[in-house]
Scaffold this motif. Sequence first.
Motif, PDB file in Angstrom:
ATOM      1  N   VAL A  84       0.791  -1.268   0.094  1.00  0.00           N
ATOM      2  CA  VAL A  84       0.013  -0.004   0.096  1.00  0.00           C
ATOM      3  C   VAL A  84       0.763   1.245  -0.007  1.00  0.00           C
ATOM      4  CG1 VAL A  84      -1.940   1.234   1.214  1.00  0.00           C
ATOM      5  CG2 VAL A  84      -1.839  -1.183   1.093  1.00  0.00           C
ATOM      6  N   VAL A  85       0.812   2.054  -1.066  1.00  0.00           N
ATOM      7  CA  VAL A  85       1.437   3.324  -1.146  1.00  0.00           C
ATOM      8  C   VAL A  85       0.481   4.428  -0.704  1.00  0.00           C
ATOM      9  CG1 VAL A  85       2.618   4.691  -2.615  1.00  0.00           C
ATOM     10  CG2 VAL A  85       2.737   2.412  -3.038  1.00  0.00           C
ATOM     11  N   VAL A  86       1.072   5.087   0.536  1.00  0.00           N
ATOM     12  CA  VAL A  86       0.366   6.093   0.958  1.00  0.00           C
ATOM     13  C   VAL A  86       0.886   7.487   0.796  1.00  0.00           C
ATOM     14  CG1 VAL A  86      -0.406   7.299   3.272  1.00  0.00           C
ATOM     15  CG2 VAL A  86      -0.561   4.753   2.871  1.00  0.00           C
ATOM     16  N   THR A  87       0.105   8.385   0.338  1.00  0.00           N
ATOM     17  CA  THR A  87       0.812   9.710   0.086  1.00  0.00           C
ATOM     18  C   THR A  87       0.098  10.669   0.947  1.00  0.00           C
ATOM     19  OG1 THR A  87       0.634   9.359  -2.334  1.00  0.00           O
ATOM     20  CG2 THR A  87       0.661  11.508  -1.883  1.00  0.00           C
ATOM     21  N   LEU A  88       0.992  11.281   1.865  1.00  0.00           N
ATOM     22  CA  LEU A  88       0.699  12.129   3.084  1.00  0.00           C
ATOM     23  C   LEU A  88       0.861  13.430   2.164  1.00  0.00           C
ATOM     24  CD1 LEU A  88       2.335   9.959   4.810  1.00  0.00           C
ATOM     25  CD2 LEU A  88       0.539  11.124   6.194  1.00  0.00           C
ATOM     26  N   GLY A  89       0.081  14.464   2.698  1.00  0.00           N
ATOM     27  CA  GLY A  89       0.269  15.929   2.362  1.00  0.00           C
ATOM     28  C   GLY A  89       0.621  16.633   3.574  1.00  0.00           C
ATOM     29  N   PHE A  90       1.620  17.594   3.492  1.00  0.00           N
ATOM     30  CA  PHE A  90       2.083  18.433   4.547  1.00  0.00           C
ATOM     31  C   PHE A  90       2.251  19.829   4.199  1.00  0.00           C
ATOM     32  CE2 PHE A  90       3.689  14.332   5.799  1.00  0.00           C
ATOM     33  CZ  PHE A  90       3.477  14.169   6.957  1.00  0.00           C
ATOM     34  N   ALA A  91       1.508  20.818   5.160  1.00  0.00           N
ATOM     35  CA  ALA A  91       1.348  22.096   4.673  1.00  0.00           C
ATOM     36  C   ALA A  91       2.238  22.998   5.867  1.00  0.00           C
ATOM     37  CB  ALA A  91       0.026  22.822   4.675  1.00  0.00           C
ATOM     38  N   ASN A  92       3.113  23.821   5.276  1.00  0.00           N
ATOM     39  CA  ASN A  92       3.961  24.756   6.136  1.00  0.00           C
ATOM     40  C   ASN A  92       3.412  26.080   6.279  1.00  0.00           C
ATOM     41  OD1 ASN A  92       5.743  26.029   7.516  1.00  0.00           O
ATOM     42  ND2 ASN A  92       7.481  25.266   6.083  1.00  0.00           N
ATOM     43  N   PRO A  93       2.751  26.558   6.923  1.00  0.00           N
ATOM     44  CA  PRO A  93       2.360  28.029   6.950  1.00  0.00           C
ATOM     45  C   PRO A  93       3.387  29.074   7.537  1.00  0.00           C
ATOM     46  CG  PRO A  93       1.509  26.837   8.785  1.00  0.00           C
ATOM     47  CD  PRO A  93       2.136  25.807   8.111  1.00  0.00           C
ATOM     48  N   GLY A  94       4.546  28.466   8.023  1.00  0.00           N
ATOM     49  CA  GLY A  94       5.610  29.143   8.519  1.00  0.00           C
ATOM     50  C   GLY A  94       6.338  29.907   7.481  1.00  0.00           C
ATOM     51  N   ASP A  95       7.109  30.890   8.102  1.00  0.00           N
ATOM     52  CA  ASP A  95       8.359  31.470   7.200  1.00  0.00           C
ATOM     53  C   ASP A  95       9.368  30.978   7.157  1.00  0.00           C
ATOM     54  OD1 ASP A  95       6.378  33.768   7.031  1.00  0.00           O
ATOM     55  OD2 ASP A  95       6.860  34.521   8.781  1.00  0.00           O
ATOM     56  N   VAL A  96       9.728  29.645   7.632  1.00  0.00           N
ATOM     57  CA  VAL A  96      10.909  28.868   7.323  1.00  0.00           C
ATOM     58  C   VAL A  96      10.774  27.567   6.948  1.00  0.00           C
ATOM     59  CG1 VAL A  96      12.431  30.478   8.925  1.00  0.00           C
ATOM     60  CG2 VAL A  96      11.199  28.179   9.750  1.00  0.00           C
ATOM     61  N   PRO A  97      11.448  26.954   6.302  1.00  0.00           N
ATOM     62  CA  PRO A  97      11.593  25.585   6.089  1.00  0.00           C
ATOM     63  C   PRO A  97      11.420  24.748   7.153  1.00  0.00           C
ATOM     64  CG  PRO A  97      13.300  26.446   4.708  1.00  0.00           C
ATOM     65  CD  PRO A  97      12.900  27.605   5.677  1.00  0.00           C
ATOM     66  N   VAL A  98      10.557  23.614   6.995  1.00  0.00           N
ATOM     67  CA  VAL A  98      10.441  22.572   8.278  1.00  0.00           C
ATOM     68  C   VAL A  98      10.921  21.175   7.600  1.00  0.00           C
ATOM     69  CG1 VAL A  98       9.194  21.217   9.689  1.00  0.00           C
ATOM     70  CG2 VAL A  98       8.568  23.708   9.216  1.00  0.00           C
ATOM     71  N   ARG A  99      12.310  20.862   8.418  1.00  0.00           N
ATOM     72  CA  ARG A  99      12.717  19.503   7.985  1.00  0.00           C
ATOM     73  C   ARG A  99      12.321  18.416   8.909  1.00  0.00           C
ATOM     74  NH1 ARG A  99      17.672  21.073   6.842  1.00  0.00           N
ATOM     75  NH2 ARG A  99      17.127  21.246   4.874  1.00  0.00           N
ATOM     76  N   VAL A 100      11.540  17.360   8.562  1.00  0.00           N
ATOM     77  CA  VAL A 100      11.120  16.480   9.722  1.00  0.00           C
ATOM     78  C   VAL A 100      12.316  15.182   9.331  1.00  0.00           C
ATOM     79  CG1 VAL A 100       9.564  14.623   9.956  1.00  0.00           C
ATOM     80  CG2 VAL A 100       8.751  17.023   9.178  1.00  0.00           C
ATOM     81  N   THR A 101      13.172  14.806  10.425  1.00  0.00           N
ATOM     82  CA  THR A 101      14.063  13.992  10.388  1.00  0.00           C
ATOM     83  C   THR A 101      13.969  12.582  10.980  1.00  0.00           C
ATOM     84  OG1 THR A 101      15.347  14.814  12.292  1.00  0.00           O
ATOM     85  CG2 THR A 101      15.790  16.026  10.365  1.00  0.00           C
ATOM     86  N   GLU A 102      14.561  11.865  11.093  1.00  0.00           N
ATOM     87  CA  GLU A 102      14.946  10.460  11.700  1.00  0.00           C
ATOM     88  C   GLU A 102      13.613   9.590  11.464  1.00  0.00           C
ATOM     89  OE1 GLU A 102      16.034  10.901  15.730  1.00  0.00           O
ATOM     90  OE2 GLU A 102      17.602  12.228  15.162  1.00  0.00           O
ATOM     91  N   LEU A 103      13.031   9.510  10.498  1.00  0.00           N
ATOM     92  CA  LEU A 103      11.897   9.007  10.027  1.00  0.00           C
ATOM     93  C   LEU A 103      12.024   7.257   9.904  1.00  0.00           C
ATOM     94  CD1 LEU A 103       9.863  11.319   7.690  1.00  0.00           C
ATOM     95  CD2 LEU A 103       9.294  10.730   9.976  1.00  0.00           C
ATOM     96  N   ALA A 104      13.233   7.099   9.320  1.00  0.00           N
ATOM     97  CA  ALA A 104      13.516   5.577   8.891  1.00  0.00           C
ATOM     98  C   ALA A 104      14.281   4.873  10.246  1.00  0.00           C
ATOM     99  CB  ALA A 104      14.399   5.461   7.827  1.00  0.00           C
ATOM    100  N   GLN A 105      14.167   5.657  11.351  1.00  0.00           N
ATOM    101  CA  GLN A 105      14.897   4.949  12.416  1.00  0.00           C
ATOM    102  C   GLN A 105      13.904   4.841  13.684  1.00  0.00           C
ATOM    103  OE1 GLN A 105      17.928   7.676  13.803  1.00  0.00           O
ATOM    104  NE2 GLN A 105      18.167   8.557  11.713  1.00  0.00           N
ATOM    105  N   ASN A 106      13.993   3.828  14.255  1.00  0.00           N
ATOM    106  CA  ASN A 106      13.371   3.338  15.615  1.00  0.00           C
ATOM    107  C   ASN A 106      11.824   3.285  15.456  1.00  0.00           C
ATOM    108  OD1 ASN A 106      15.787   3.404  17.171  1.00  0.00           O
ATOM    109  ND2 ASN A 106      15.541   5.842  17.310  1.00  0.00           N
ATOM    110  N   ASN A 107      11.583   2.664  14.262  1.00  0.00           N
ATOM    111  CA  ASN A 107       9.937   2.618  13.692  1.00  0.00           C
ATOM    112  C   ASN A 107       9.285   3.931  14.229  1.00  0.00           C
ATOM    113  OD1 ASN A 107      10.023  -0.296  13.536  1.00  0.00           O
ATOM    114  ND2 ASN A 107      10.118  -0.619  15.750  1.00  0.00           N
TER     115      ASN A 107
END
Length: 170
Positions: A84-107
Amino acid sequence: MSAVLLTAVVLSACSGDNAEKAASGTVSKAVELVKGAATGASKGVEEGRKASTSVDGALIVSSGKELGSSLRGEVLEAKAGETVVVTLGFANPGDVPVRVTELAQNNHVTALDGEGYACATQSVDDEFTVPAKAKLKVEMAFACGDKAIAKVRLFDTEYTVSPDRIVSAK
């Protein structure tokens, strides 16, 4: 090296059971020390990364609380099939980029079926960056056997998979 020498000196003065206990204690403490140093180094890297500004000025996110306060997310589509391929959408209303990290680690990324059982994560990037005042689509793949995915969890933030977002893979 000095710990090995000290252990050898201590063990030469011991016999049988005492030598075994001394060696066991010394090795146990050495393993504890190395494990603590490795854990401390990992925490230090993460704290240092968050405390400093990234090259592109992005805000670094590595927990559900930070994710929820920085980005709005939703499941846009779930293509049902063997994987199952899930496409998530993320919206950033802020004034700086947001980097989400460590997703492939520790479940840190998990899909759950309708009964709350975890599905096997097949594919997830370790990080993604949502530009300032923009949206980004992120794909992740899961294997749930013959069950439909009901939720996708990033850290401890859950995104519900609405039945109208589930489509058959072609």
